[in-house]
Design an enzyme around this catalytic site. Structure first.
Site, PDB file in Angstrom:
ATOM      1  N   GLY A  46       0.827  -1.202   0.000  1.00 23.63           N
ATOM      2  CA  GLY A  46       0.000   0.000   0.000  1.00 23.63           C
ATOM      3  C   GLY A  46       0.858   1.247   0.000  1.00 23.63           C
ATOM      4  N   GLN A  51       3.039   9.946   1.285  1.00 28.11           N
ATOM      5  CA  GLN A  51       4.378   9.361   1.322  1.00 28.11           C
ATOM      6  C   GLN A  51       5.242   9.762   0.136  1.00 28.11           C
ATOM      7  OE1 GLN A  51       2.501   5.311   2.109  1.00 28.11           O
ATOM      8  NE2 GLN A  51       4.492   5.081   3.090  1.00 28.11           N
ATOM      9  N   CYS A  92       6.010  -0.271   6.985  1.00 29.21           N
ATOM     10  CA  CYS A  92       5.664   0.907   6.194  1.00 29.21           C
ATOM     11  C   CYS A  92       6.845   1.268   5.301  1.00 29.21           C
ATOM     12  CB  CYS A  92       5.346   2.059   7.138  1.00 29.21           C
ATOM     13  SG  CYS A  92       4.927   3.592   6.296  1.00 29.21           S
ATOM     14  N   LEU A  93       6.571   1.609   4.050  1.00 27.14           N
ATOM     15  CA  LEU A  93       7.651   1.965   3.129  1.00 27.14           C
ATOM     16  C   LEU A  93       8.387   3.224   3.586  1.00 27.14           C
ATOM     17  CD1 LEU A  93       5.979   1.190  -0.320  1.00 27.14           C
ATOM     18  CD2 LEU A  93       7.636  -0.182   0.957  1.00 27.14           C
ATOM     19  N   HIS A 134      -4.231   1.818   7.752  1.00 29.80           N
ATOM     20  CA  HIS A 134      -2.843   2.307   7.816  1.00 29.80           C
ATOM     21  C   HIS A 134      -2.627   3.444   6.802  1.00 29.80           C
ATOM     22  CE1 HIS A 134       1.699   1.448   7.953  1.00 29.80           C
ATOM     23  NE2 HIS A 134       1.556   2.236   6.904  1.00 29.80           N
ATOM     24  N   GLU A 135      -3.100   3.222   5.561  1.00 29.29           N
ATOM     25  CA  GLU A 135      -2.901   4.240   4.515  1.00 29.29           C
ATOM     26  C   GLU A 135      -3.749   5.483   4.791  1.00 29.29           C
ATOM     27  OE1 GLU A 135      -0.410   3.729   2.848  1.00 29.29           O
ATOM     28  OE2 GLU A 135      -0.255   1.568   3.089  1.00 29.29           O
ATOM     29  N   HIS A 138      -2.004   7.797   7.029  1.00 31.37           N
ATOM     30  CA  HIS A 138      -1.008   8.629   6.330  1.00 31.37           C
ATOM     31  C   HIS A 138      -1.650   9.917   5.829  1.00 31.37           C
ATOM     32  CE1 HIS A 138       2.677   6.352   6.237  1.00 31.37           C
ATOM     33  NE2 HIS A 138       2.101   5.272   5.743  1.00 31.37           N
TER      34      HIS A 138
HETATM   35 NI    NI Z   1       2.817   3.319   5.593  1.00 32.14          NI
END
Ligand code: NI
Length: 178
Positions: A46, A51, A92-93, A134-135, A138
């Protein structure tokens, strides 16, 4: 399509609040396509526009193992969440190499728009439910490490800042050696 640069925690831009998308045009489609490419290349399941330093309410998710179930959520909203919770080891990226348990509602119903501006609703559980929540965090400027204890969070911050310093030193060395 092109790969986008992913912001790394503790970059303050990860705490900006995303604005709703107002115009469903080619620019939006290009953004979603680039975000999907960036997510697959990372690889991740995701990615939120926040991000990649675009502060609009756009999310891409693909929790399939075959990478052929891309879902795009524009202006997502949680309209229902189960009382029942689940703890999932999240990563998380923007926080590379860190995984930790976060408790969230086990099932959610989300309302969003697709790239054409058409509204849809989706009920999700398991990894997809985790990913959507989660997204969406963000987009509100929240990174999953904020659910962890201050002690853990500080350790993560120190570790990532140290890695970043090492990376930029390596980059400088590579440039000097050219
Ligand atoms: Ni993340």
């Amino acid at each position: 399509m092109s790969l986008l640069n992913i912001l790394r925690y503790p970059d303050p831009r990860l705490h900006k609040v995303a604005k709703p998308v107002a115009i469903f045009d080619e620019r939006l489609k290009k953004l979603a396509a680039d975000m999907a490419e960036t997510m697959y290349a990372a690889p991740g399941v995701g990615l939120a526009a926040t991000q990649v330093d675009v502060h609009e309410q756009v999310i891409v998710i693909d929790t399939s193992e075959t990478h052929d179930e891309l879902r795009v959520f524009i202006n997502p909203e949680i309209v229902w969440a189960s009382e029942e919770k689940q703890v999932y080891d999240e990563g998380c990226l923007s926080v590379p190499g860190v995984y930790d348990g976060v408790e969230r509602p086990a099932r959610v119903k989300v309302k969003a728009f697709d790239l054409e501006g058409k509204p849809f609703e989706l009920e999700a559980d398991g990894l997809l439910a985790v990913c959507i929540q989660h997204e969406m965090d963000h987009l509100k400027g929240k990174v999953f490490v904020e659910y962890l204890s201050p002690l853990k969070r500080n350790r993560i911050k120190t570790k990532l800042l140290k890695e970043e310093r090492e990376l930029s030193r390596e980059k400088k060395r590579a440039t000097a050696g050219r």
